[in-house]
Design an enzyme around this catalytic site. Structure first.
Site, PDB file in Angstrom:
ATOM      1  N   GLU A  59      41.473  38.593  31.575  1.00 34.34           N
ATOM      2  CA  GLU A  59      40.111  37.663  30.674  1.00 34.34           C
ATOM      3  C   GLU A  59      40.002  38.495  29.372  1.00 34.34           C
ATOM      4  OE1 GLU A  59      35.545  36.700  31.950  1.00 34.34           O
ATOM      5  OE2 GLU A  59      36.445  38.575  32.230  1.00 34.34           O
ATOM      6  N   LYS A 134      35.903  29.458  35.045  1.00 31.52           N
ATOM      7  CA  LYS A 134      35.424  30.558  35.817  1.00 31.52           C
ATOM      8  C   LYS A 134      34.174  29.809  36.728  1.00 31.52           C
ATOM      9  CE  LYS A 134      33.673  35.263  35.016  1.00 31.52           C
ATOM     10  NZ  LYS A 134      33.645  36.200  33.758  1.00 31.52           N
ATOM     11  N   CYS A 166      37.344  37.732  36.730  1.00 32.55           N
ATOM     12  CA  CYS A 166      36.145  38.753  36.721  1.00 32.55           C
ATOM     13  C   CYS A 166      35.169  38.729  37.880  1.00 32.55           C
ATOM     14  CB  CYS A 166      35.630  38.943  35.153  1.00 32.55           C
ATOM     15  SG  CYS A 166      34.859  40.509  34.564  1.00 32.55           S
TER      16      CYS A 166
END
EC number: 3.5.1.4
Length: 348
Positions: A59, A134, A166
């Site tokens: 990321e 995300k 993440c």
């Protein structure tokens, strides 16, 4: 599944993960220069790892973190666009698949709404075959607009791949969603910083074990003037054991071969630790011995999930009752996030 060689076979997917040093960029031109650097790295890696079928970058590796909101909006990308064109060409030339980060991707209502934090999976013909936004941005710091679903794509040699990003990976629900959709490899691209190094290493291994799936983690390294990133990009087997893990070094690479047949055999034939099967066939031994059928119990026993699906507002109110009602906190304000004048105190 095996580790230590540079090859792959018809049954194994060669996966590489990169500890990419977190860039600090400010303009579109700088972003495109960095994308070309990533493209050159891919072509070099393929020389050294001829079995590489899939390469994964962290990321923020393409654009860095734009701490200035104006820069973030000005550099927000379209997909497909200039950045993905560079990556597509590299994947074609190196004959490999790749996972790449775009932070951010322009919202449909750009510039009136915040961008998305997006990953793309590009095949060895240069085609974008998965675009994932995300779902759970790292609040309160990240200002991305949240995505709303996960995907599964048939990847190299038929391995089924999901992408997450993440902070997504701190929530067991997203791993389970990907696995229950059929994902055999869950790729977690992250720009994770200290202090949460040990927690993130543990989470990836635990989720591989809990979901009978391979996990590939690519994390940033270095210091960008604000955060220090701990690296430890890793490839984890479907039994939760680490096949290969980087340290904290900039540009470290790990590589492993992930067997397609082994994970499918395990999911079909493992019993005591076949978590996906057992979750939807609860207590099948006792149910069978009691003469109540051969499938166990399929009903969901978890009230929270039923409430969330049937009445999301009620589920939100329930969690606020045990935490807080505002997104911000008075004792440690972040940006312009709203907060009450006083939070609960210990023991209250």
């Amino acid at each position: 599944m095996r580790h230590g060689d540079i090859s792959s076979s018809n049954d194994t997917v060669g996966v590489a993960v990169v500890n990419y040093k977190m860039p600090r960029l400010h303009t579109k031109a700088e972003v495109l220069d960095n994308a070309r650097k990533i493209a050159d790295i891919i072509k070099g890696m393929k020389v050294g790892l001829p079995g590489m079928d899939l390469v994964v970058f962290p990321e923020y590796s393409t654009m860095g973190i734009m701490y200035d909101n104006d820069e973030m909006m000005e550099t927000a990308a379209t997909i497909p666009g200039d950045e993905t064109a560079i990556f597509s060409a590299a994947c074609r030339e190196a004959n490999t698949w790749g996972v790449f980060s775009l932070t951010g991707e322009r919202h449909e209502d750009h510039p009136n709404k915040a961008p998305y934090n997006t990953l793309v999976l590009i095949n060895n013909e240069g085609e974008i075959v998965q675009k994932y936004r995300k779902c759970i941005p790292w609040c309160p710091i990240e200002g991305w607009y949240p995505g709303d679903t996960t995907y599964v794509t048939e990847g190299p040699k038929g391995m089924k791949i999901s992408l997450i990003i993440c902070d997504d990976g701190n929530y067991p629900e997203i791993w389970r969603d990907c696995a229950m959709k059929g994902a055999e490899l869950i790729v977690r691209c992250q720009g994770y910083m200290y202090p949460a190094k040990e927690q993130q290493i543990m989470m990836a291994k635990s989720m591989a074990w809990a979901n009978n799936c391979y996990v590939a983690v690519a994390n940033a390294s270095g210091f960008d003037g604000v955060y220090s990133y701990f690296g430890h990009s890793a490839i984890i087997g479907f039994d939760g054991r680490t096949l290969g893990e980087c340290g904290e070094e900039d540009m470290g690479v790990q590589y492993a071969q992930l067997s397609v047949s082994q994970i499918r055999d395990a999911r079909a034939n493992d019993q005591s630790q076949n978590h996906l099967f057992k979750l939807l066939h609860r207590g099948y031994t006792g149910v069978h011995n009691s003469g109540d059928g051969d499938k166990g119990v399929a009903d969901c026993p978890f009230e929270f999930y039923r409430t969330w699906v049937m009445d999301a507002q009620k589920a939100q109110e329930n969690v606020e009752a045990m935490t807080r009602k505002t997104v911000g906190t008075a004792e440690c304000p972040v940006g312009e996030l709203p907060f009450d004048g006083k939070e609960k105190t210990a023991g209250a």
